[in-house]
Design an enzyme around this catalytic site. Structure first.
Site, PDB file in Angstrom:
ATOM      1  N   GLU A  61       0.888  -1.167   0.000  1.00  0.00           N
ATOM      2  CA  GLU A  61       0.000   0.000   0.000  1.00  0.00           C
ATOM      3  C   GLU A  61       0.924   1.215   0.000  1.00  0.00           C
ATOM      4  O   GLU A  61       1.488   1.579   1.032  1.00  0.00           O
ATOM      5  CB  GLU A  61      -0.907  -0.055   1.233  1.00  0.00           C
ATOM      6  CG  GLU A  61      -2.144   0.795   1.073  1.00  0.00           C
ATOM      7  CD  GLU A  61      -1.904   2.215   1.461  1.00  0.00           C
ATOM      8  OE1 GLU A  61      -1.230   2.941   0.681  1.00  0.00           O
ATOM      9  OE2 GLU A  61      -2.368   2.616   2.528  1.00  0.00           O
TER      10      GLU A  61
ATOM     11  N   CYS B 106      -2.496   8.299   3.474  1.00  0.00           N
ATOM     12  CA  CYS B 106      -2.230   7.725   2.152  1.00  0.00           C
ATOM     13  C   CYS B 106      -3.330   8.084   1.165  1.00  0.00           C
ATOM     14  O   CYS B 106      -3.062   8.523   0.057  1.00  0.00           O
ATOM     15  CB  CYS B 106      -2.031   6.219   2.251  1.00  0.00           C
ATOM     16  SG  CYS B 106      -3.221   5.386   3.293  1.00  0.00           S
TER      17      CYS B 106
END
Ligand code: NDP
Length: 468
Positions: free
Chosen positions: A242, A276
């Protein structure tokens, strides 16, 4: 036994450890034990030894232990949140420290409630084939400093649920938060099922190349993700990567700027932009451009930033100097290119801490580095567009694709635009919300592999087919 802030800190710190400083004040939070590769190897060996017994427990036992772990986190929520706030910088209030600790408990419960049973694939009289999801063994996890507890739980919970044990290497910036979380988990879980080894420099590479780590989960930069792909090659490790991104938001001409301003703001500035899947480049139709800029500036100017332990604040400092410098440099470049700083952009050099004021930058070119590079902080570029074609092209123009959003009063129109965006998730009229039952992951250089939900469980297990 009641866990207090002081008892927690005394359990996880070491007199000869690395000074961990509060990014809001520069004050010492505690000394984190930074360990060597030998200690990591030992932790992996212990996790490996503990794994068969953990896997041999019934599914119901593992579920019950995850639920007990959630209760233990709830019972220690306030000391955990205080430590997280001091170490990471995020305020207690708002979608920050208490929210993050609460999400850890929620994620454990949701993971306990998620089922991935084996099933029959074919049973037609000739062929009988079933699929089963076996444990992988020891799962390695390398976590970031922005949501250190929550992302660690995202890695730990599904791995445990599927019968794996875990070795976590926290970010060198926020080791105490993860050590504290593990300490609370350890009050409930069997010994060596979750192991945390803090350190810096060579632990990550060792974890990602170690022969006894079956799978590595990493949340962080694309650059380090690429290094992990290389160092895991010899052992053919499974990976979930990720790697963040540079999420676009597209605001269509039919929105009510005032009505969406709060959601837009928090989509971009949650955790002071250090997220993120935060909205990192905003594309706004020219018809509503000025109004959206004005409404966003209004929210920015009335949303308090400051030390996290002050309950009034909902925005905090950058977590570290390196990230502060990245944000400051990108805003300076935008300013010198002639873009308009609507608000913010002038940090107080005399004030303590890594505070960068909430910054909105308008009249900026899509090629500007503040748009094309990930700022990972409280500075949002707002780019004007005239046609949806142009907006979609700009949104898809980068080599990353974690999240994106489309904002419109017309749901069908928004969904049609969403379908054209290259991103793992496209939100409509919101940005960045995650849910433990909804899979989450990126495309392009934002990484691969899904977390959460049934897909997240599958990602930490070894599918086995029995044919016959
Ligand atoms: P990185 O993403 O570079 O990750 C650092 C971690 O990776 C450390 O734990 C380090 O451990 C480990 N690591 C480094 N090299 C390797 C390797 N070869 N193999 C395995 N592990 C390795 O974090 P930074 O803090 O440097 O952040 C850089 C940028 O990443 C930020 O500016 C931001 O843009 C982005 N970021 C994205 C996040 C997200 O949520 N996706 C979260 C945080 C940051 P060791 O020291 O032992 O090597």
């Amino acid at each position: 036994m009641t866990i207090t802030y002081d008892s927690l800190l005394s359990e996880i710190t070491a007199p000869d450890g690395r000074d961990i400083l509060d990014p809001a004040t520069g004050e010492l939070v505690g000394k984190a034990p930074f360990r060597s590769v030998d200690v990591l190897d030992d932790a992996i060996a212990r996790a490996k030894a503990a794994q068969p017994a953990w896997a041999s427990r019934s599914d119901d036992e593992r579920k019950a232990l995850l639920l007990q772990a959630a209760d233990a986190i709830d019972a220690a929520a306030e000391p955990l949140a205080e430590l997280l706030s001091r170490e990471q910088g995020k305020p207690l209030e708002g979608p920050n420290a208490r929210f993050e600790v609460g999400a850890c408990a929620n994620w454990l419960r949701a993971t306990a409630a998620t089922e991935l049973p084996g099933r029959t694939l074919i049973d037609d009289g000739e062929t009988h084939a079933t699929i089963h999801y076996r444990p992988l063994g020891v799962v390695g996890a390398i976590g970031p400093w922005n949501w250190p507890m929550m992302i660690s739980i995202w890695q730990i919970a599904p791995a445990l649920r599927m019968g794996n044990t875990v070795v976590v290497k926290p970010s060198e910036y926020t080791p105490l938060s993860v050590l504290a979380l593990a300490h609370v988990l350890d009050t409930v879980l069997p010994t060596d099922v979750v192991n945390v080894v803090a350190g810096e420099g060579d632990l990550g590479a060792r974890l990602s190349s170690h022969p006894d780590i079956a799978k590595l989960m990493f949340t962080g930069s694309t650059r380090t993700g690429q290094a992990i792909i290389k160092s895991s090659a010899d052992t053919v490790k499974r990976l979930t990567l990720e790697l963040g991104g540079n999420d676009a938001g597209i605001v269509l001409a039919d929105v009510d700027p005032k009505a969406i301003a709060q959601e837009l703001f928090w989509g971009a500035f949650i955790n002071t932009g250090q997220t993120c899947a935060a909205l990192k480049r905003l594309y706004v139709h020219t018809d509503v451009y000025d109004d959206v800029c004005r409404e966003l500036a209004e929210v920015a100017n009335t949303t308090p930033m400051g030390r996290g332990l002050d309950e009034a604040n909902v925005l905090g400092p950058l977590q570290n100097k390196a990230q502060f410098d990245i944000v400051a440099d990108l805003v300076d470049k935008a300013r010198s290119s002639g873009a308009t700083i609507l608000t913010g952009g002038a940090p107080d050099a005399e004030a303590p801490g890594y505070f960068y004021p909430t910054t909105l930058v308008a009249n900026i070119d899509n090629a500007n580095p503040l748009v094309s590079e990930e700022q990972f902080g409280p500075a949002l570029p707002i780019v004007r567009f005239e046609s949806v074609e142009e907006a979609v092209e700009m949104a898809n123009g980068l080599d990353v694709g974690l999240g994106a959003s489309v904002w419109s009063a017309d749901l069908d129109a928004a969904r049609a635009v969403a379908a054209r965006i290259q991103a793992g998730t496209v939100w409509i009229n919101s940005h960045g919300g995650v849910h433990p039952m909804i899979p989450f992951g990126g495309v392009k250089k934002s990484g691969y592999g899904l977390e959460f939900g049934v897909e997240g469980l599958a990602a930490v297990s070894a599918p086995q087919v029995i044919n016959g």
